[in-house]
Design an enzyme around this catalytic site. Sequence first.
Site, PDB file in Angstrom:
ATOM      1  CG  ASP A 328      -1.986   1.038   1.195  1.00 33.37           C
ATOM      2  OD1 ASP A 328      -2.055   1.774   0.194  1.00 33.37           O
ATOM      3  OD2 ASP A 328      -2.764   1.120   2.155  1.00 33.37           O
ATOM      4  CG  ASP A 589      -0.445  -0.841   8.319  1.00 29.57           C
ATOM      5  OD1 ASP A 589      -1.361  -0.972   7.481  1.00 29.57           O
ATOM      6  OD2 ASP A 589       0.038   0.269   8.627  1.00 29.57           O
ATOM      7  CG  ASP A 593      -3.405  -5.063   4.819  1.00 28.60           C
ATOM      8  OD1 ASP A 593      -3.771  -5.040   3.636  1.00 28.60           O
ATOM      9  OD2 ASP A 593      -3.115  -4.049   5.470  1.00 28.60           O
ATOM     10  CG  ASN A 657      38.918 -35.001   1.398  1.00 24.48           C
ATOM     11  OD1 ASN A 657      39.464 -34.994   0.298  1.00 24.48           O
ATOM     12  ND2 ASN A 657      39.035 -34.010   2.256  1.00 24.48           N
ATOM     13  CG  ASN A 682      33.094 -35.077  10.184  1.00 21.57           C
ATOM     14  OD1 ASN A 682      32.963 -34.539   9.100  1.00 21.57           O
ATOM     15  ND2 ASN A 682      32.075 -35.287  11.000  1.00 21.57           N
ATOM     16  CG  ASP A 686      32.343 -30.398  11.545  1.00 20.81           C
ATOM     17  OD1 ASP A 686      32.125 -30.417  10.326  1.00 20.81           O
ATOM     18  OD2 ASP A 686      31.947 -31.279  12.327  1.00 20.81           O
TER      19      ASP A 686
END
Length: 840
Positions: A328, A589, A593, A657, A682, A686
């Site tokens: 709007d 708002d 709506d 890998n 691993n 990470d």
Amino acid sequence: MHELPEAFWSVPAAELLHRLGSAPDGLRAAAAKQRLADYGANCLTPPKRTDALALLLAQFKSPLIVILLFATGLSFYLHDPINAAIILAIVLASGLLGFWQERSATHAVAKLLAIVEVKAAVLRDGIAQDVPVAAIVPGDMVVLNAGDVIPGDCLLQMSADLFVDEATLTGETFPVEKTVATLPAETPLQARTNALWMGTHVVSGSARALVVATGRNTEFGKIADRLKIRPAETEFEHGIRRFGYFLMEVTLILVLAIFAINVYLQRPVLDSFLFSLALAVGLTPQLLPAIISINLAHGAKRMARGKVIVKRLAAIEDFGSMNVLCSDKTGTLTEGTVHLRSASDLNGAPSEKALFYAYLNAFYETGFSNPIDEAIRLHRRFDTSGYQKIDEIPYDFLRKRLSVLVGHADGNLMITKGALANVLDACTQVETGDSAILDIGLVKERVQEQFETFSREGSRTLGIAYKNMGGGMVLDKAQEAGMTFLGFLVLFDPPKPNIADTIASLKTLGVFLKVITGDNHLVAAHVGVQMGLQNLTICTGQDIHHMGDGALLKRVLDVDVFAEIEPNQKERIILALKKAGNVVGYIGDGVNDASALHAADVGISVADAVDVAKDAADIVLLEKDLGVLLQGVREGRMTFANTLKYVFMATSANFGNMFSMAGVSLFLPFLPLLPKQILLTNLLTDFPEMTIATDRVDAEMMDHPRRWDIKAIRKFMITFGLVSSIFDYLTFGGLLFFLQATPAQFRTGWFLESVVSASLIVLVIRTRNPFFRSRPGRHLVIATLSTLAATLLLPATPLGAIFGFVPLPRSFLLVLGGIVLLYIVTAEIAKALFYRRVRF
């Protein structure tokens, strides 16, 4: 704990108060607290546990982790307790890392949501106070006004011109009038006019109601429970889920094959089982949920600093993908402060009488606060001591007018203001500037000409009318007839000074604005030109009314401004835009709506919006300004880009890998890495990936909307997984045939090459540019350097010996360093070729 009465609409109000242990002035605060403990939170689903223990346990809920822990326990008793303890420690360390990050993210999001929490006005200890809807309990007395959500199933105690939108529950298109009454128990749901239902909202009027049922005990809760209603899955969530399933399928097939072949080669069953499980942990992006949560939470915190509060984290991705924004004009494109330019008579001349009558109407209206009445009251103050309010018919979206009955010495007077056409419909005559009374039919053309003149100037024009009511003391809608038209109320709301630049910036980012307004097409066109929208294509509500869905779908993309739009047409426009292949955002708002906010991919509201709009929104702006939204779009795209980085990393170096190691294990007389070494690999890789949420994002990643593309990710996985595997096998060959490595040296060399290459490749994959032209985030650099240092030093330490590593000669390090360098160069070339062929 009071038993909740059934068929409460058939119970007299006083009796129901007694049965629920309540009173006309509500519950005592202590009683409400006890009832909250007895009945639970007023939610359709139980609140998600976010306490530390639940979050910690959630880090280990993966079936792979559970099986690995079980196998480790078995190894502890049957095989090697030291190695079992090491594996257990690594799994716990990985879980604690995810827990620490996710807990921080969870707390941050909870604080942000508290800013825009929907509350209800409740009488507690006889005093009206705002209480979170989740804390409403049976027996509470709620005070309701236009725009409020109904916080539970309620029985009306008092009401004034109350209209409620029950479309979410009954499918009824038009608001339903509600009144105090006692109805038969067998009255069907849609006819229970004395009851209010959770999930609906007030359109106009006011009321006081007794809450009878909350949460899953409400009618809406029962339906949700039967249908197992859950929020629709976003495109991003769907893509992540499919990606996870894809990797799980690959992992399962690979791990079962590796385990079966190792057993066939007569290797120890437990060692083979642990090796296969460790491979599975390395292959599976088990950090993906945590990474996404952390990334989205970081994005939400950054957006909050820019005055954008994210209520649903998954909406951040849709926010970044949004390419059409519907809004709007009031408050978002304009300053949002309505000013009364003039009160004019039939000929457009200033009218003191019209201004005074408009002031009386605005001064005495009590339906709901609105900027038009505020503008009239502030324009000029009048002495109203000779008048008193008698009755009122609040504004609603069907009549589009508001009437007030006032009494004064000469009798009672009804004053009506509203949309010009609707006010004229109630009039049979008109008062001219010289107080002459004419038949309305004689001057309708003049009224229309004056209206168009005001509209071309960009002014919104309302009508004002009156009717002498004699001694009448009560108003009803049927009395809004035979009135006298008095004049025009001319209002204006200027565009924001920088709005043209903001709209141009949105367009640069690939977001196209569609204005949806209830104003007439002349006003909309004038304001559009002021905002820099050239060669406007305008479509009116009347045009849409005569269009089928197919015709609207064909035209909707070409329209810049939708004017004279009815509330129920907003949803049609948004659905048509979505069907045309767009990701649509909608800013709203108001009371009308809610359905449009639900229909949009991204529902956007503002902090001072009515409750029903704020509740329906995914994102809430603390300032109603497109400039704030503009920064939010950039943050959304940054968050999406950083999430994709982790997905790319999980499908390139790590996957390559582990895949290569699984293959080579079939030909080596020993395991290429021990299970504890795989898990350590691993864990170390990470660390850099956990900092991705804070990484910088290149400008070209934010210059246009991007969407989840599982096909492009598969191509990326194949391309970079292949590059990774080539250099993995080059490493294997170099260690075995050129350097003649022992099993311990092979494992140490492979560990070093695997962790170092996976850490450095993060810097390559994180950008589409050559890695040396894109500066990574500080935390990513620190994490990468720390990981590299720890990896290179580990074999020379006593801890390295525990893991089965040995110090390597200089010749090994030079060969491995050369392979890693060649890998980085090749990956850069592959990246350039990939993005040249694949648009993503």
